[in-house]
Design a protein around this motif. Structure first.
Motif, PDB file in Angstrom:
ATOM      1  N   GLN A 225      41.728  43.403  74.086  1.00  0.00           N
ATOM      2  CA  GLN A 225      40.782  42.362  74.451  1.00  0.00           C
ATOM      3  C   GLN A 225      39.344  42.865  74.334  1.00  0.00           C
ATOM      4  O   GLN A 225      38.437  42.128  73.947  1.00  0.00           O
ATOM      5  CB  GLN A 225      41.051  41.865  75.873  1.00  0.00           C
ATOM      6  CG  GLN A 225      40.141  40.706  76.285  1.00  0.00           C
ATOM      7  CD  GLN A 225      40.431  40.221  77.691  1.00  0.00           C
ATOM      8  OE1 GLN A 225      41.343  40.713  78.345  1.00  0.00           O
ATOM      9  NE2 GLN A 225      39.669  39.254  78.160  1.00  0.00           N
ATOM     10  N   ALA A 226      39.140  44.150  74.664  1.00  0.00           N
ATOM     11  CA  ALA A 226      37.803  44.734  74.570  1.00  0.00           C
ATOM     12  C   ALA A 226      37.312  44.725  73.113  1.00  0.00           C
ATOM     13  O   ALA A 226      36.136  44.456  72.839  1.00  0.00           O
ATOM     14  CB  ALA A 226      37.816  46.164  75.109  1.00  0.00           C
ATOM     15  N   GLN A 227      38.230  45.002  72.171  1.00  0.00           N
ATOM     16  CA  GLN A 227      37.863  44.973  70.756  1.00  0.00           C
ATOM     17  C   GLN A 227      37.529  43.552  70.302  1.00  0.00           C
ATOM     18  O   GLN A 227      36.596  43.347  69.525  1.00  0.00           O
ATOM     19  CB  GLN A 227      39.012  45.531  69.905  1.00  0.00           C
ATOM     20  CG  GLN A 227      39.193  47.038  70.020  1.00  0.00           C
ATOM     21  CD  GLN A 227      40.402  47.527  69.245  1.00  0.00           C
ATOM     22  OE1 GLN A 227      41.539  47.115  69.512  1.00  0.00           O
ATOM     23  NE2 GLN A 227      40.178  48.398  68.283  1.00  0.00           N
ATOM     24  N   VAL A 228      38.308  42.574  70.797  1.00  0.00           N
ATOM     25  CA  VAL A 228      38.026  41.176  70.466  1.00  0.00           C
ATOM     26  C   VAL A 228      36.639  40.793  70.950  1.00  0.00           C
ATOM     27  O   VAL A 228      35.851  40.184  70.232  1.00  0.00           O
ATOM     28  CB  VAL A 228      39.084  40.241  71.092  1.00  0.00           C
ATOM     29  CG1 VAL A 228      38.659  38.776  70.931  1.00  0.00           C
ATOM     30  CG2 VAL A 228      40.438  40.447  70.450  1.00  0.00           C
ATOM     31  N   SER A 229      36.329  41.181  72.188  1.00  0.00           N
ATOM     32  CA  SER A 229      35.034  40.868  72.775  1.00  0.00           C
ATOM     33  C   SER A 229      33.902  41.499  71.965  1.00  0.00           C
ATOM     34  O   SER A 229      32.887  40.856  71.682  1.00  0.00           O
ATOM     35  CB  SER A 229      34.984  41.372  74.221  1.00  0.00           C
ATOM     36  OG  SER A 229      33.718  41.136  74.795  1.00  0.00           O
ATOM     37  N   ARG A 230      34.096  42.776  71.554  1.00  0.00           N
ATOM     38  CA  ARG A 230      33.066  43.482  70.791  1.00  0.00           C
ATOM     39  C   ARG A 230      32.864  42.853  69.409  1.00  0.00           C
ATOM     40  O   ARG A 230      31.731  42.648  68.956  1.00  0.00           O
ATOM     41  CB  ARG A 230      33.445  44.953  70.650  1.00  0.00           C
ATOM     42  CG  ARG A 230      32.350  45.806  69.997  1.00  0.00           C
ATOM     43  CD  ARG A 230      32.651  47.279  70.079  1.00  0.00           C
ATOM     44  NE  ARG A 230      33.871  47.639  69.377  1.00  0.00           N
ATOM     45  CZ  ARG A 230      34.999  47.977  69.971  1.00  0.00           C
ATOM     46  NH1 ARG A 230      35.081  47.997  71.295  1.00  0.00           N
ATOM     47  NH2 ARG A 230      36.079  48.297  69.268  1.00  0.00           N
ATOM     48  N   LEU A 231      33.977  42.526  68.731  1.00  0.00           N
ATOM     49  CA  LEU A 231      33.883  41.917  67.395  1.00  0.00           C
ATOM     50  C   LEU A 231      33.281  40.515  67.468  1.00  0.00           C
ATOM     51  O   LEU A 231      32.480  40.127  66.608  1.00  0.00           O
ATOM     52  CB  LEU A 231      35.275  41.854  66.756  1.00  0.00           C
ATOM     53  CG  LEU A 231      35.852  43.192  66.284  1.00  0.00           C
ATOM     54  CD1 LEU A 231      37.332  43.053  65.971  1.00  0.00           C
ATOM     55  CD2 LEU A 231      35.092  43.696  65.055  1.00  0.00           C
ATOM     56  N   GLU A 232      33.658  39.761  68.489  1.00  0.00           N
ATOM     57  CA  GLU A 232      33.111  38.411  68.655  1.00  0.00           C
ATOM     58  C   GLU A 232      31.599  38.463  68.883  1.00  0.00           C
ATOM     59  O   GLU A 232      30.840  37.725  68.251  1.00  0.00           O
ATOM     60  CB  GLU A 232      33.800  37.738  69.842  1.00  0.00           C
ATOM     61  CG  GLU A 232      33.268  36.347  70.153  1.00  0.00           C
ATOM     62  CD  GLU A 232      33.874  35.788  71.423  1.00  0.00           C
ATOM     63  OE1 GLU A 232      33.123  35.192  72.217  1.00  0.00           O
ATOM     64  OE2 GLU A 232      35.096  35.958  71.623  1.00  0.00           O
ATOM     65  N   LYS A 233      31.191  39.355  69.766  1.00  0.00           N
ATOM     66  CA  LYS A 233      29.765  39.495  70.063  1.00  0.00           C
ATOM     67  C   LYS A 233      28.993  39.963  68.823  1.00  0.00           C
ATOM     68  O   LYS A 233      27.902  39.467  68.530  1.00  0.00           O
ATOM     69  CB  LYS A 233      29.569  40.490  71.210  1.00  0.00           C
ATOM     70  CG  LYS A 233      28.125  40.633  71.658  1.00  0.00           C
ATOM     71  CD  LYS A 233      28.028  41.569  72.859  1.00  0.00           C
ATOM     72  CE  LYS A 233      26.579  41.729  73.312  1.00  0.00           C
ATOM     73  NZ  LYS A 233      26.472  42.648  74.478  1.00  0.00           N
ATOM     74  N   GLY A 234      29.586  40.914  68.090  1.00  0.00           N
ATOM     75  CA  GLY A 234      28.926  41.415  66.882  1.00  0.00           C
ATOM     76  C   GLY A 234      28.761  40.332  65.838  1.00  0.00           C
ATOM     77  O   GLY A 234      27.706  40.228  65.197  1.00  0.00           O
ATOM     78  N   ALA A 235      29.799  39.513  65.645  1.00  0.00           N
ATOM     79  CA  ALA A 235      29.734  38.432  64.665  1.00  0.00           C
ATOM     80  C   ALA A 235      28.688  37.399  65.053  1.00  0.00           C
ATOM     81  O   ALA A 235      27.918  36.926  64.207  1.00  0.00           O
ATOM     82  CB  ALA A 235      31.118  37.771  64.533  1.00  0.00           C
ATOM     83  N   MET A 236      28.638  37.061  66.343  1.00  0.00           N
ATOM     84  CA  MET A 236      27.654  36.086  66.818  1.00  0.00           C
ATOM     85  C   MET A 236      26.233  36.613  66.639  1.00  0.00           C
ATOM     86  O   MET A 236      25.324  35.872  66.267  1.00  0.00           O
ATOM     87  CB  MET A 236      27.915  35.769  68.293  1.00  0.00           C
ATOM     88  CG  MET A 236      29.255  35.093  68.574  1.00  0.00           C
ATOM     89  SD  MET A 236      29.383  33.445  67.850  1.00  0.00           S
ATOM     90  CE  MET A 236      28.316  32.545  68.960  1.00  0.00           C
ATOM     91  N   ASN A 237      26.047  37.921  66.881  1.00  0.00           N
ATOM     92  CA  ASN A 237      24.730  38.515  66.711  1.00  0.00           C
ATOM     93  C   ASN A 237      24.298  38.524  65.243  1.00  0.00           C
ATOM     94  O   ASN A 237      23.120  38.312  64.924  1.00  0.00           O
ATOM     95  CB  ASN A 237      24.706  39.933  67.284  1.00  0.00           C
ATOM     96  CG  ASN A 237      24.647  39.970  68.788  1.00  0.00           C
ATOM     97  OD1 ASN A 237      24.185  39.009  69.410  1.00  0.00           O
ATOM     98  ND2 ASN A 237      25.103  41.042  69.390  1.00  0.00           N
ATOM     99  N   LYS A 238      25.267  38.773  64.334  1.00  0.00           N
ATOM    100  CA  LYS A 238      24.960  38.750  62.894  1.00  0.00           C
ATOM    101  C   LYS A 238      24.440  37.382  62.486  1.00  0.00           C
ATOM    102  O   LYS A 238      23.436  37.245  61.777  1.00  0.00           O
ATOM    103  CB  LYS A 238      26.196  39.097  62.082  1.00  0.00           C
ATOM    104  CG  LYS A 238      26.579  40.568  62.100  1.00  0.00           C
ATOM    105  CD  LYS A 238      27.826  40.807  61.259  1.00  0.00           C
ATOM    106  CE  LYS A 238      28.291  42.267  61.334  1.00  0.00           C
ATOM    107  NZ  LYS A 238      29.539  42.475  60.552  1.00  0.00           N
TER     108      LYS A 238
END
Length: 256
Positions: free
Chosen positions: A239-252
């Motif tokens: 779940q932590a990886q999902v959260s990190r990838l989701e946040k990274g994609a939104m920031n991009k």
């Protein structure tokens, strides 16, 4: 005006309450579900701060905080009685939705807007199925699954659940990231704005630049409405990886 940040509510001084560790909670849960009333009482007292934190979300409803606190405690007791200690889930993760659900049910029952008895019954049956599946399987059932069990059309179930949902404030926060809060009103578009189609084109272009995994995660989260935990199980990561990838994609997308 009563403030939620006060430590005394319903005559209970929450500042003096003991904080339980996960190990202590598990041990007390097992004793409680075996019929130990003292363990059950200790669990309730050890989780009153959780109830207090939940009712802060409803501070703009104009309801008496003592009433909400008591209703939240009912949800907490239900969570204690129904929690499966064999599930790989923290008790608080299971209890919070139960407390929220109990408070929302209370607010719906005291809503001035009247809903037909048949529609209300349909909604409550759907919610009971939802709570049972979450308790037994640790997941949230889809509308189609609920409709099939009730032998109703999916549209009827959706309409019933929407009918008893409490009104949402335009200023209610739906996402917060380090002080950058998004409110409901921020998600309401203006169809008369000629620049909308330009924004949509730019958004589509930026999404194309994301990695396949990022695209999949955003699709599962925002198109299919799945939780981070559900996405993690489907994709095969934490779940932590999902959260990190989701946040990274939104920031991009946001930065470009």
């Amino acid at each position: 005006m009563v403030q939620f940040n006060k430590v005394e509510i319903c005559g209970v001084n929450t500042a003096s309450l003991k904080l339980l560790s996960e190990k202590e909670k598990t041990e007390l849960l097992k004793k409680s579900q075996a019929g130990d009333r003292n363990a059950r009482d200790e669990l309730v007292k050890g989780n009153l701060r959780l109830v207090l934190s939940v009712i802060q979300r409803f501070s703009n409803r104009g309801e008496n905080p003592d009433d909400l606190f008591q209703v939240g405690c009912i949800g907490l007791i239900k969570a204690i009685d129904n929690f499966d200690t064999d599930m790989d889930v923290k008790f608080s993760t299971y209890a919070v939705p139960m407390v929220i659900g109990e408070i929302r049910r209370y607010l719906r029952d005291n809503n001035s807007v009247r809903v037909s008895r048949s529609m209300r019954d349909t909604a409550y049956k759907a919610m009971q199925i939802k709570e049972r599946v979450m308790s037994e399987q640790g997941r949230e059932p889809g509308v189609e699954e609920i409709a099939k069990e009730l032998e109703l059309r999916k549209e009827d179930v959706v309409m019933a659940l929407e009918a008893i949902a409490e009104p949402l404030s335009l200023y209610e926060a739906v996402y917060s990231d380090g002080g950058d809060t998004i409110y409901v009103m921020d998600q309401i578009g203006d169809s008369n704005d000629d620049s909308n189609w330009i924004d949509e084109i730019l958004l589509r272009e930026e999404i194309k630049n994301l990695s396949p995994r990022e695209k999949r995660i955003l699709t599962l989260r925002f198109m299919q409405g799945k939780t981070q935990m559900e996405v993690a199980r489907e994709v095969g990561i934490s779940q932590a990886q999902v959260s990190r990838l989701e946040k990274g994609a939104m920031n991009k997308i946001k930065n470009h």
